[in-house]
Design an enzyme around this catalytic site. Sequence first.
Site, PDB file in Angstrom:
ATOM      1  N   HIS A  26       0.861  -1.194   0.000  1.00  0.00           N
ATOM      2  CA  HIS A  26       0.000   0.000   0.000  1.00  0.00           C
ATOM      3  C   HIS A  26       0.890   1.235   0.000  1.00  0.00           C
ATOM      4  CE1 HIS A  26      -4.100   1.748   1.062  1.00  0.00           C
ATOM      5  NE2 HIS A  26      -3.293   2.794   0.978  1.00  0.00           N
ATOM      6  N   ASP A  30       1.649   9.062  -6.181  1.00  0.00           N
ATOM      7  CA  ASP A  30       1.626  10.512  -6.014  1.00  0.00           C
ATOM      8  C   ASP A  30       1.881  10.927  -4.568  1.00  0.00           C
ATOM      9  OD1 ASP A  30      -0.789   9.380  -5.320  1.00  0.00           O
ATOM     10  OD2 ASP A  30      -2.021  10.985  -6.130  1.00  0.00           O
ATOM     11  N   GLY A 187      -9.564   7.764  -2.390  1.00  0.00           N
ATOM     12  CA  GLY A 187     -10.131   9.101  -2.285  1.00  0.00           C
ATOM     13  C   GLY A 187     -11.059   9.194  -1.090  1.00  0.00           C
ATOM     14  N   HIS A 214      -9.844   0.703  -0.566  1.00  0.00           N
ATOM     15  CA  HIS A 214      -9.685   1.556   0.608  1.00  0.00           C
ATOM     16  C   HIS A 214     -10.968   1.501   1.432  1.00  0.00           C
ATOM     17  CE1 HIS A 214      -6.185   3.322  -1.361  1.00  0.00           C
ATOM     18  NE2 HIS A 214      -5.944   4.032  -0.267  1.00  0.00           N
ATOM     19  N   GLU A 217     -10.860   3.534   6.908  1.00  0.00           N
ATOM     20  CA  GLU A 217      -9.905   4.591   7.223  1.00  0.00           C
ATOM     21  C   GLU A 217     -10.671   5.829   7.695  1.00  0.00           C
ATOM     22  OE1 GLU A 217      -6.167   6.995   5.134  1.00  0.00           O
ATOM     23  OE2 GLU A 217      -7.749   6.155   3.878  1.00  0.00           O
ATOM     24  N   ASP A 314       1.723   3.999   2.979  1.00  0.00           N
ATOM     25  CA  ASP A 314       0.652   4.801   2.396  1.00  0.00           C
ATOM     26  C   ASP A 314       1.231   5.882   1.506  1.00  0.00           C
ATOM     27  OD1 ASP A 314      -1.968   5.494   1.823  1.00  0.00           O
ATOM     28  OD2 ASP A 314      -2.234   6.683   3.632  1.00  0.00           O
TER      29      ASP A 314
END
Length: 373
Positions: A26, A30, A187, A214, A217, A314
Amino acid sequence: MNTSQSEHLLPGGAISIEALPKISLHDHLDGGLRPQTVIELADAIGIDVPTTDAAALGTWFADQANSGSLVEYLKTFDVTTSVMQTVEGLERVAREFVQDLAADGVIYGEVRWAPEQHLARGLSLDQVVEAVQQGIEAGIDDVFSSGREIRVGQLVTAMRHADRGLEIAELAVRHRDRGVVGFDIAGAELGFPAGNHRAAFDYLAKEYFPVTVHAGEADGIDSIRGALFDGRALRLGHGVRLAEDVTIEREDDDNSYVTLGPVARWVRDRQITLELSPSSNLQTGAIAAWGDELIDHPFDLLYQLGFRVTVNTDNRLMSNTTISKELGLLSDAFGYDVDDFEQFQQNAVAAAFLPLEEREELAEDIADAYAEV
């Protein structure tokens, strides 16, 4: 190659954690740029950045990300994605990304990123995937030339707040034999359930294409449930709030007695992998229900209960971290040793989106290396 990483040592100070082979599941493309690269790419295309001093820019990213909010944390990506809109920018970022993984001892990594966020200067979805793959392959060649080996696959990601899930799923499958190993949605999680992309997940299931989602979280058990049953997720991106479905009935000096809710039991019993990212989980407030320090993270609870936990970064830039640093932090907090580190890597190997034979080879490589420690 990025040489700014400091060395992290095993308890006792005799062995470098960087020297141990590791698996990265993970890690966002970017979120892993070098500050100097951001500055140089921005200058080349005429974009302003907060500062043109690399050290100061690295500090800016870390400070901005340390907000306690996933929404605020995600705003830092406006800067990094802005310099990843050309073939040259994408290739360079991907190449350096691989170099930096290898410098941290990673022997297999999956890099996730959202092609739909890199079209502002006229590139097509296929062109951006091809550019990233070219960068990855160049990085792999660089690592090989230095006497080491690394394997890296792309996780093509759809943005969960957008309406391009099926299109991005088709893109991922189109490139499955050219570097793409899996699919993800990422996102803003709260308010954008996995079920919004059901058509994409149906398509991927028919194509036998692996999925991580995802979840857990910025939202809780319902989001995880959606990832599992709408998304058919084989892994949960973060998944830390699964601990909300674990009830501690009582504790004594040596033991905790717990009850697992239905979602937690399903995830544990099916060994669905948790892609935990301790430092990031602190920054985004994902563990706010338990506290605001690493010792409060439910990582150890989940590990002790038999969940398939893995250790991830991450976003290395925003969290100013590496897998080695994360392992060192966890060791300081929970007393983990090299045997625990090996278990985390074997958990990640078992969950990697690779054919069985390649996973078995990786497992042997990990076992052999840790046996020599």
